[in-house]
Motif scaffolding. Structure first.
Motif, PDB file in Angstrom:
ATOM      1  N   VAL A 191      -0.306   2.202   3.401  1.00  0.00           N
ATOM      2  CA  VAL A 191      -1.525   1.546   3.867  1.00  0.00           C
ATOM      3  C   VAL A 191      -1.147   0.250   4.594  1.00  0.00           C
ATOM      4  O   VAL A 191      -0.247  -0.485   4.167  1.00  0.00           O
ATOM      5  N   ALA A 199      -5.024  -3.145  -0.202  1.00  0.00           N
ATOM      6  CA  ALA A 199      -4.136  -2.082   0.259  1.00  0.00           C
ATOM      7  C   ALA A 199      -3.751  -1.177  -0.915  1.00  0.00           C
ATOM      8  O   ALA A 199      -3.695   0.060  -0.792  1.00  0.00           O
ATOM      9  N   GLY A 214       0.785  -1.233   0.000  1.00  0.00           N
ATOM     10  CA  GLY A 214       0.000   0.000   0.000  1.00  0.00           C
ATOM     11  C   GLY A 214       0.806   1.265   0.000  1.00  0.00           C
ATOM     12  O   GLY A 214       0.293   2.327   0.389  1.00  0.00           O
ATOM     13  N   MET A 268      -8.838  -1.226   7.385  1.00  0.00           N
ATOM     14  CA  MET A 268      -7.511  -0.787   6.946  1.00  0.00           C
ATOM     15  C   MET A 268      -7.330   0.691   7.294  1.00  0.00           C
ATOM     16  O   MET A 268      -8.288   1.471   7.238  1.00  0.00           O
TER      17      MET A 268
END
Length: 768
Positions: A581, A588, A561, A631
């Motif tokens: 992320v 992600a 991410g 997330m």
């Protein structure tokens, strides 16, 4: 001298005919030496023959042969046998004239046991007859006349008794290692003792003149030994008699030999005693007997027909008896002990061919219970190498056999379980050989299951063989590995799981077919690579003016991410950010791309993008983790004003940016750019973010990065830290080598794997 030369020729001929290294005529010369000839005429010292061999020879009417002196109880402990010259073979012929006159003996000797052929025997007797003829024809020769006087002198008693022994004995008696004595039959007083007898018993010759036979007998001697005169008068001779004599110091002296009566004019006049000291042999026998009786292993001796003659306590216990005596009294024949009645006869038949055998058998104990034994047989032979019996030892292996039976049952059950397992299963020993395989494994390689048994690991796949060896070499109880192979031109992949069995003696290896999963993973990896390429395509390109900007994005093995961007809000303001992320994979990556699009399109209502804290507050409201599948992400966001050379920034849980400059003294200064209350975006809706600022001095370098650049496992098990990375940045700045390639090369040198464990994003801003 001519006669002596002829004798030497005869001795040399005897040695050549019989192929022995030693030939002698036992006949004395003037200087007291003995005639001796060797075929190679070597200069070995001449030794006198011992009376033990001579007496046995002169008692014969013809040829006397001892094939192996160590196997003959009369000579096995003889000094000339156990010591140099180590006589192992002896053959002699008495040199006796037709009228019965004895001149001596002709003999041959060897240091190896052997036998004579019939032609060799005939040749030796012919040579003996030629020697007698020479003696009879040469009686006028001064050499022979002197020899006769030395060889057969008269022995006269001081009291005028008649001659009590032959002239031959007078010469040989003092030289023998045997104990020799002559005892009067009337009062059992000693007429003669040789030096060996005096030395062994500790008396002088003068002291013996005051002793009688009973004085040297030990009280433990049998009754017959005290009544020797009466026995000898009736029996004439006692062969292989054993006596216990009493030394002057009171010690026991074990002896064995021959005792016979000397008659004169039809009346017994003296007793001749010829004994061998067997004390050392008796001690060895006693020690052996102690070992035999106390051994934990069953020991026995038996006849060829199966009659036990000797057993120890351990063997009696194996068969359920309380003592060897009880066993011998109860077991008339060894064959009756075996469940298979033909076992003993089969063993004897095989034993007579091989000489020694080892086998297992099922036998019956006293209580009727059946047990298993392991027994070793050795053949016993007489002096002529004829079988006369067997000896051996026995071990009770019932527990082992039961364990083997149990193990076999377990193996059969295990095989059934293994065949029921849908995957491939193999059982491998610690010496890297297959003990078994299930039908699935065998079918995979078009082999029957039994073809695997006994094969060395690795005949299928070298990678698997290496895995097995490493698994047995360490203390790990379980391990796993993925192995890709090509079978019948088709790709095949297994997840092999290993678990040790029976300690470290064996292990079970289960292979789970993951071929389809690997294909799916490969397809997914290709998609992720495409996604990574797509993310990379969204990232900005390096810039030169008005600020030099360089960047690197290195995705890990899985798509992550990480994402970053830099763009001008207007001619004077440069926006900079880098976000990371949580987690990996497409979700992600999608979240990071969504944030990128929001910031590039400035699609955050009521947000001043010149104010970093407003940007972070807006992102925190737009991307709460409960709406993003739990997330969240970290971000460092800044705005550089090139007119005022000031940098305004805010941080949300991200590593601090590093501003590195050199002061007027050319010393490197590092400033960490972060703000308090650094909570990642999406965790708490009420989180508030603040700004901070700094001035950018000329020739300054700003580094913004994700945590994948420094969270690296080291060989010692520790994790490389942020401080270590900061030091690398400082060192390269001091060397004026602060390019991203130099920094990444330094970091890669610490990494175990070819790829980083996490995405690595690195931005470098060089301010003039």
């Amino acid at each position: 001298m001519a006669v002596e030369a002829a004798f030497k020729d005869l001795m040399r001929l005897a040695a050549q005919i019989c192929t022995t290294p030693i030939a002698q005529i036992h006949w004395r010369k003037r200087d007291g030496s003995w005639l001796r000839v060797q075929p190679n005429n070597s200069a070995e010292p001449i030794f006198a023959p011992d009376i033990g061999f001579c007496l046995c020879t002169i008692e014969q009417s013809g040829l006397f042969i001892v094939p192996d002196t160590l196997q003959d109880p009369r000579f096995s402990h003889h000094p000339l046998v156990v010591n140099p010259p180590a006589i192992r073979f002896y053959a002699g012929v008495p040199l006796r004239t037709a009228d019965g006159y004895l001149w001596g003996t002709l003999c041959i000797m060897d240091d190896q046991p052997r036998s004579l052929t019939d032609p060799q025997k005939d040749g030796l007797e012919i040579i003996a007859r030629q020697a007698i003829a020479l003696l009879e024809s040469g009686v006028k020769d001064p050499e022979l006349q002197h020899s006769e006087q030395q060889f057969v002198p008269q022995i006269q008693q001081s009291n005028g008794d008649k001659n009590i022994t032959s002239r031959l004995l007078e010469t040989l008696l003092p030289q023998t290692f045997n104990l020799m004595a002559i005892v009067r039959s009337s009062d059992q007083g000693f007429l003669y003792v040789n030096p060996s007898c005096c030395e062994a018993l500790g008396y002088t010759e003068a002291e013996f003149s005051h002793l009688s036979w009973g004085n040297i007998l030990h009280p433990d001697c049998g009754e017959d030994c005290w009544q020797l005169p009466q026995l000898l008068i009736s029996k004439q001779t006692l062969e292989n008699v054993e006596l216990i004599l009493l030394t002057k110091e009171g010690d026991r002296l074990f002896c064995q030999g021959k005792i016979f009566c000397h008659w004169q004019d039809g009346n017994p006049c003296s007793i001749c005693v010829i004994l061998q000291d067997i004390t050392a042999q008796k001690k060895a026998e006693a020690k052996y007997r102690q070992i035999f009786e106390n051994a934990t292993q069953g020991l026995f001796q038996a006849t060829l027909s199966g009659g036990y003659t000797t057993v120890n306590l351990a063997l009696a216990k194996i068969y359920g008896y309380d003592s060897p005596q009880q066993f011998l009294a109860s077991v008339s024949n060894g064959a009756e002990l075996y469940v298979n009645p033909d076992h003993w006869a089969d063993c004897i038949k095989k034993l007579t061919v091989e000489g020694r055998i080892c086998c297992e058998a099922e036998v019956k104990r006293r209580d009727g219970k059946k047990i298993w034994i392991e027994e070793t047989f050795e053949l016993l032979c007489d002096l002529h190498n004829h079988p006369i019996g067997v000896e051996g030892f026995v071990d009770d292996i019932t527990s082992r056999k039961q364990a083997e039976t149990t193990l076999q049952t377990t193996r059969d059950q295990l095989q059934a379980v293994l065949d029921a397992v849908p995957g491939t299963v193999s059982l491998i020993s610690s010496n890297f050989r297959y003990l078994g395989a299930n039908r699935h494994l065998a079918a995979t390689y078009n082999l029957p299951p039994e073809e695997f048994v006994g094969r060395e690991v690795g005949f299928r796949e070298s990678k698997f063989g290496q895995f097995v060896r490493e698994f047995f070499a360490n203390q790990t109880e379980e391990a796993s590995i993925e192995i890709d192979t090509k079978v019948n031109d088709a790709f095949h992949s297994d997840m092999v799981i290993a678990k040790k069995w029976q300690g470290n003696e064996a292990a079970v290896f289960v292979g789970i077919d993951i071929t389809e999963r690997k294909r799916a993973e490969a397809a997914l990896q290709a998609e992720l690579m495409e996604a990574a390429d797509y993310v990379q395509s969204l990232l900005p390109i390096p810039a030169i003016e008005p600020v030099r900007i360089d960047s690197r994005f290195i995705p890990s093995q899985q798509l992550g991410g990480d994402c970053f961007d830099y763009y001008w809000l207007d001619d004077d303001h440069l926006a900079i950010y880098l976000l990371d992320v949580s987690g990996h994979g497409s979700r992600a990556a999608l979240l990071s791309v969504s944030v990128l699009n929001f910031l590039r399109s400035r699609f955050l209502p009521n947000t001043n993008f010149y104010e970093p804290n407003q940007v972070l507050n807006a992102l925190n409201q737009a991307f709460q983790m409960d709406r993003q599948r739990n997330m969240y992400f970290t971000i460092w966001y800044g705005v550089y004003n090139r007119s005022t050379r000031s940098l305004l920034y805010s941080c949300a849980g991200h590593p601090p940016a590093m501003l590195i400059t050199k002061n007027p003294e050319n010393l490197v200064e590092v400033k960490q750019l972060s703000t308090s209350g650094c909570i990642p975006i999406g965790m708490f809706p009420q989180a508030k973010y603040i700004n901070d600022s700094c001035q950018i001095e000329p020739a300054s370098n700003l580094y913004i990065f994700s945590d994948g650049i420094y969270e690296i496992p080291l060989p010692n098990g520790e994790i490389w830290q942020l401080d270590n990375f900061i030091q690398v940045l400082a060192d390269y700045t001091e060397k004026n080598q602060c390019s991203l390639e130099n920094i990444l090369q330094a970091v890669r040198s610490l990494n175990f794997d070819d790829a980083f464990n996490d995405d690595v994003s690195l931005l470098h801003f060089a301010f003039d």
